[in-house]
Design an enzyme around this catalytic site. Structure first.
Site, short mmCIF file in Angstrom:
data_model
loop_
_atom_site.label_atom_id
_atom_site.label_comp_id
_atom_site.label_asym_id
_atom_site.label_seq_id
_atom_site.Cartn_x
_atom_site.Cartn_y
_atom_site.Cartn_z
N GLU A 1 35.93 34.55 -11.14
CA GLU A 1 35.71 35.58 -10.18
C GLU A 1 36.48 35.32 -8.95
O GLU A 1 36.99 36.22 -8.26
CB GLU A 1 34.20 35.86 -9.92
CG GLU A 1 33.43 36.30 -11.35
CD GLU A 1 32.90 35.23 -12.07
OE1 GLU A 1 33.56 34.33 -12.11
OE2 GLU A 1 31.89 35.34 -12.40
N CYS B 1 28.32 33.75 -10.35
CA CYS B 1 27.41 32.41 -9.70
C CYS B 1 27.31 32.84 -8.21
O CYS B 1 27.81 33.72 -7.73
CB CYS B 1 28.24 31.24 -9.62
SG CYS B 1 29.58 30.90 -8.75
N GLU C 1 39.07 24.42 -13.96
CA GLU C 1 38.25 23.19 -13.70
C GLU C 1 39.15 22.05 -13.23
O GLU C 1 40.40 22.12 -13.17
CB GLU C 1 37.43 22.94 -14.82
CG GLU C 1 36.69 23.91 -15.27
CD GLU C 1 35.75 23.88 -16.57
OE1 GLU C 1 35.94 22.73 -17.27
OE2 GLU C 1 34.84 24.50 -16.78
N ASN C 2 38.59 20.97 -12.79
CA ASN C 2 39.22 20.05 -12.28
C ASN C 2 38.40 18.60 -12.60
O ASN C 2 37.22 18.71 -12.82
CB ASN C 2 39.12 19.99 -10.67
CG ASN C 2 40.03 18.94 -10.08
OD1 ASN C 2 39.60 17.71 -9.79
ND2 ASN C 2 41.23 19.26 -9.79
N ALA C 3 39.17 17.64 -12.99
CA ALA C 3 38.39 16.16 -13.41
C ALA C 3 37.48 15.78 -12.28
O ALA C 3 36.38 15.03 -12.68
CB ALA C 3 39.75 15.19 -13.52
N CYS D 1 30.21 32.96 -5.86
CA CYS D 1 31.20 34.06 -6.22
C CYS D 1 30.56 35.50 -5.85
O CYS D 1 31.21 36.39 -5.11
CB CYS D 1 31.47 34.22 -7.80
SG CYS D 1 32.57 32.88 -8.35
N CYS E 1 35.54 29.39 -10.17
CA CYS E 1 35.23 30.29 -10.92
C CYS E 1 36.16 31.53 -11.16
O CYS E 1 37.20 31.61 -10.17
CB CYS E 1 34.15 31.05 -10.77
SG CYS E 1 32.57 29.86 -10.77
N ASN F 1 38.69 30.86 -14.85
CA ASN F 1 38.14 29.80 -14.45
C ASN F 1 39.16 28.58 -14.52
O ASN F 1 39.71 28.35 -15.47
CB ASN F 1 36.87 29.17 -14.89
CG ASN F 1 36.74 29.06 -16.48
OD1 ASN F 1 37.53 29.90 -17.27
ND2 ASN F 1 35.75 28.32 -16.99
N1 THU Z 1 32.25 30.26 -14.60
C1 THU Z 1 32.94 31.36 -14.06
O1 THU Z 1 34.06 31.31 -14.17
N2 THU Z 1 32.31 32.37 -13.86
C2 THU Z 1 31.24 32.39 -14.05
O2 THU Z 1 30.35 33.76 -13.76
C3 THU Z 1 30.20 31.48 -14.36
C4 THU Z 1 30.70 30.07 -14.54
C5 THU Z 1 32.86 28.70 -14.97
C6 THU Z 1 33.07 27.76 -13.90
C7 THU Z 1 33.06 26.64 -15.11
O3 THU Z 1 34.46 26.35 -15.32
C8 THU Z 1 32.38 26.97 -16.23
O4 THU Z 1 32.43 28.46 -16.15
C9 THU Z 1 31.01 26.52 -16.61
O5 THU Z 1 30.01 26.79 -15.43
#
Ligand code: THU
Length: 139
Positions: A61, A92, A50-52, A95, A59, A48
């Site tokens: 996946e 999610c 993320e971004n500010a 994904c 994600c 995963n």
């Molecule tokens: N996240 C994933 O990368 N995959 C998942 O199946 C569930 C959620 C990440 C997104 C975010 O960076 C963090 O988990 C919290 O939601």
């Protein structure tokens, strides 16, 4: 497509765990790694990112699937998801839809730091999926 053998499942798990080491998640602190097995036998991974702005987070996946497709691999067999938490981390909705584009019947393996927690077919996670054939004949 028969279910995967134990050796391949372990390879997917190891690849997902390795990818999770690069998770960029300073906001949620929720580490995730994913590994995509393609029909060629190749495995592509993602974490995963993320971004500010928060909303631009991608994600593990989806990063893994897009990595596979960017290498010309569009036939997905299975996806492994790894998160070092006690509960099951399932892909999610976004994904699920992205995986479905490349195989609505992909096998999904969900691991935590201890074990394989759950294995399901994507059809169970995304019934009545909207897919490529649904936009073939727009009016
Ligand atoms: N996240 C994933 O990368 N995959 C998942 O199946 C569930 C959620 C990440 C997104 C975010 O960076 C963090 O988990 C919290 O939601």
């Amino acid at each position: 497509m028969p279910l995967l053998n134990n050796e391949t499942i372990n390879q997917l798990k190891s690849a997902a765990i390795k990818a999770s080491a690069n998770a960029y998640c300073p906001y949620s602190r929720f580490v995730v790694g994913a590994a995509v097995l393609c029909e060629s036998g190749s495995i592509y991974t993602g974490c995963n990112v993320e971004n500010a702005s928060l909303g631009l987070t991608v994600c593990a996946e989806r990063n893994a699937v897009f990595g596979a497709v960017a290498q010309g691999e569009t036939k997905i067999v299975a996806v492994a998801v790894y998160a070092p938490v006690d509960t099951v981390t399932a892909p999610c909705g976004a994904c699920r839809q992205v995986i479905s584009e490349f195989n609505p019947k992909a096998e999904i393996y969900m691991f935590n730091h201890k074990e394989l927690l759950t294995q399901v077919n994507l059809q169970e996670l995304l019934p009545m999926a909207f897919g490529p054939s649904d936009i073939e004949n727009p009016t």
